[in-house]
Design an enzyme around this catalytic site. Structure first.
Site, short mmCIF file in Angstrom:
data_model
loop_
_atom_site.label_atom_id
_atom_site.label_comp_id
_atom_site.label_asym_id
_atom_site.label_seq_id
_atom_site.Cartn_x
_atom_site.Cartn_y
_atom_site.Cartn_z
N ASN A 156 0.81 -1.22 0.00
CA ASN A 156 0.00 0.00 0.00
C ASN A 156 0.84 1.27 0.00
OD1 ASN A 156 0.27 -1.47 2.61
ND2 ASN A 156 -0.34 0.50 3.46
N CYS B 290 -2.72 4.76 7.67
CA CYS B 290 -2.90 4.00 8.91
C CYS B 290 -1.76 4.22 9.89
CB CYS B 290 -2.99 2.52 8.61
SG CYS B 290 -4.11 2.13 7.27
C1 LIG Z 1 -6.39 -0.39 3.41
C2 LIG Z 1 -5.69 -1.70 3.54
C3 LIG Z 1 -6.11 -2.66 4.47
C4 LIG Z 1 -7.23 -2.39 5.44
O1 LIG Z 1 -8.46 -2.32 4.83
P1 LIG Z 1 -9.66 -1.61 5.67
O2 LIG Z 1 -10.86 -1.95 4.87
O3 LIG Z 1 -9.35 -0.18 5.69
O4 LIG Z 1 -9.66 -2.24 7.01
C5 LIG Z 1 -5.45 -3.85 4.51
N1 LIG Z 1 -4.41 -4.11 3.69
C6 LIG Z 1 -3.98 -3.23 2.79
C7 LIG Z 1 -2.84 -3.57 1.90
C8 LIG Z 1 -4.59 -1.98 2.69
O5 LIG Z 1 -4.14 -1.10 1.81
#
Ligand SMILES: *Cc1c(COP(=O)(O)O)cnc(C)c1O
Length: 399
Positions: A157, A331
């Site tokens: 991400n 995050c």
């Molecule tokens: C955003 C994200 C998550 C978390 O997803 P949510 O729906 O926000 O809990 C998990 N893994 C990756 C790689 C992400 O980019």
């Protein structure tokens, strides 16, 4: 932001979240006031909505190339990650207690692993090289007779670096180890086929692909049971209790359908824009570093270090100019210090603090990129002029 009200707003933080697509919202609307029933109810109100849930399940399954029964709806990507890891540890505890993952996973995987570690599970965190790439041989050598799960994300991400999921799938099959993939960032941007990739578990999230926040899905391959995370009612074939988020699930189905329809051209439209942003910045701003530049990357993600400045300061100035970007991942932006991903890539801590991520979306246009290229060089120059670090040119080797 006085006086800035009329600046055009440019959203380049699509890895953090995306806008709900109009088609998705339209499809969801009837499921609030009109078709409001509980899909588990046997009366008319329930039977009004249960077909919609199954339609959405089919749409998600089609995108991933699996059976609808192999899809479990969740509340988010994080839930899918928790479910895959904790559910496997519980159900396979007779077989072993060792998980192999990477040092650069999303916190939803990494924090869950740390939690499981405290419960006595042994975790191997595979390192990455300077470009964010994994060593497949090391992955294979890390497998022991006690290994119950390999958990590797499809695409990172923060940097957009894509892992060789198909090769990892082959290794996992060869050793008969379960393979879980967090594909939250890959879905809709790359072809994600759970048969070709030979994954057993795969998570995705609605709000990263134009569906609303609060809905996601986990693919659970037939024959790979998981202990539920949420106990209660019999929903989702007893794999996940809780009354269905009907509008959210309907929206997720439509978003998956759209992602499938658009896979042949939307990523191909984003990549040249990302390349334009990258080459433009490399030309206009001295001493910057593209993280993961020579690794395979998502078509929409650009993560850079701007030597001598703080990423946060740059973001603030971009925000004033109407440009939304992110430092590392949304995050982790509350935490101090640098991103765990850049740290794992061996980026110098000082340089790591200067990282900014631009993540394009399906609506990003060339004018947006032009505007960023217009704004960034001046802001970077200004911040560098004020920076005590930059004076001594401590980060000279950054480029
Ligand atoms: C955003 C994200 C998550 C978390 O997803 P949510 O729906 O926000 O809990 C998990 N893994 C990756 C790689 C992400 O980019």
């Amino acid at each position: 932001m006085k006086g800035e009200r009329d600046v055009k707003r440019i959203y380049l933080d699509n890895n953090a979240t995306t806008a709900v697509r109009p088609e998705v919202l339209q499809g969801m609307l009837p499921f609030f006031c009109e078709a409001f029933g509980n899909p588990s109810s046997v009366h008319w109100a329930g039977s009004q909505v249960s077909p919609a849930i199954e339609k959405a399940r089919g749409q998600v399954a089609q995108l991933l190339n699996c059976q609808p029964t192999e899809i479990v709806f969740t509340a988010c990507g994080s839930e899918g990650d928790n479910f895959a890891l904790k559910g496997t540890v519980d159900v396979l505890r007779e077989k072993g207690n060792h998980i192999i993952t990477t040092a650069v996973e999303h916190p939803a995987v990494l924090d869950t692993c740390r939690f499981l570690e405290k419960k006595g599970v042994e975790i191997t965190y595979l390192p990455v090289d300077g470009e964010g790439r994994l060593d497949l041989d090391l992955l294979e050598r890390s497998i022991t007779p006690r290994t119950i799960l390999i958990s590797v994300m499809w695409a990172n991400n923060e940097t957009g670096v894509v892992f060789p999921i198909h090769e990892i799938g082959v290794v996992a099959r060869r050793h008969k180890v379960r393979f879980f993939c967090d594909a939250v960032q890959a879905v809709g941007r790359l072809p994600v086929d759970v048969q070709k990739a030979q994954v057993d578990l795969l998570s995705l999230s609605g709000h990263k692909i134009g569906a609303p926040k609060g809905v996601g899905a986990l693919f659970v391959r037939k024959g790979n049971p998981l202990t539920p995370l949420i106990h209660g009612g019999h929903q989702e074939r007893r794999r996940r209790a809780g009354t269905h988020n009907v509008p959210g699930i309907v929206g997720l189905g439509i978003a998956c359908q759209k992602a499938m329809d658009e896979l042949s051209f939307v990523p191909g439209r984003m990549e040249p824009l990302r390349e334009c942003l990258q080459s433009g910045l490399l030309t206009l701003v001295p001493e910057i570093k593209v993280n993961g530049a020579s690794a395979p990357r998502l078509p929409n993600t650009l993560n850079l270090c701007f030597a001598g400045i703080e990423g946060e300061a740059l973001l603030l100035h971009l925000d004033i100019a109407g440009i939304a970007a992110s430092s590392g991942s949304a995050c982790t932006s509350d935490d101090h210090g640098m991103s765990h991903v850049l740290e794992a890539m061996g980026v110098d801590p000082l340089l790591g603090q200067s990282s900014v991520r631009f993540s394009l979306g399906r609506d990003t246009v060339a004018e947006d990129i032009d505007r960023v290229l217009e704004v960034v060089p001046g802001v970077v120059q200004k911040l560098r002029d004020m920076s005590p670090f930059w004076e001594g040119r401590a980060c000279r080797r950054a480029s």
